[in-house]
Design a protein around this motif. Sequence first.
Motif: not given
Length: 124
Positions: A4, A6, A115
Motif C-alpha cells: 500500500q 501513500s 502497490g
Amino acid sequence: VQLQASGGGLVQAGGSLRLSCAASGGTFSQYTVGWFRQAPGKEREFVAAIRWSGGNLYYADSVKGRFTISRDNVKNTVYLQMNSLKPEDTTVYYCAAGRPISSTMMRRESYVYWGQGTLVTVSS
C-alpha cells in the motif's frame, strides 16, 4: 505480499514529500523493495531500491542526491524521502517487492508484488 503506497500530494518546486510503502502478508523483510514511477504514455521507470537488509541502496541518476530510500522491517514499511522536488518529478509512484539480483535491480520485471500507486504533483 500486499503493498500500500501513500504520501503523495501537491507540493511546490523545491519542496519535499515522503512516500510510504506499507506491506502486509508474507515475509516482507526477505524482499528487496523498489520505487518506480510512470507518467502517462511513458514506460514505468526505476527510481530507487533497497535490499532486505537495508545495506544496499540503488538510485536512478535523475534522483541521486535528492531522494533517499529507507526501510523499517519492524513496521513492514519502506520510505522514499523526496527533497528538492522538480516539476518533472510529477507522476504516479509505485512501490514493488521482489528478489532481483544486482544486474536486474532496475528492471520492473524483477518485481513480483506491486502497490496501487500514489500521485505526486510538483508545481512550478
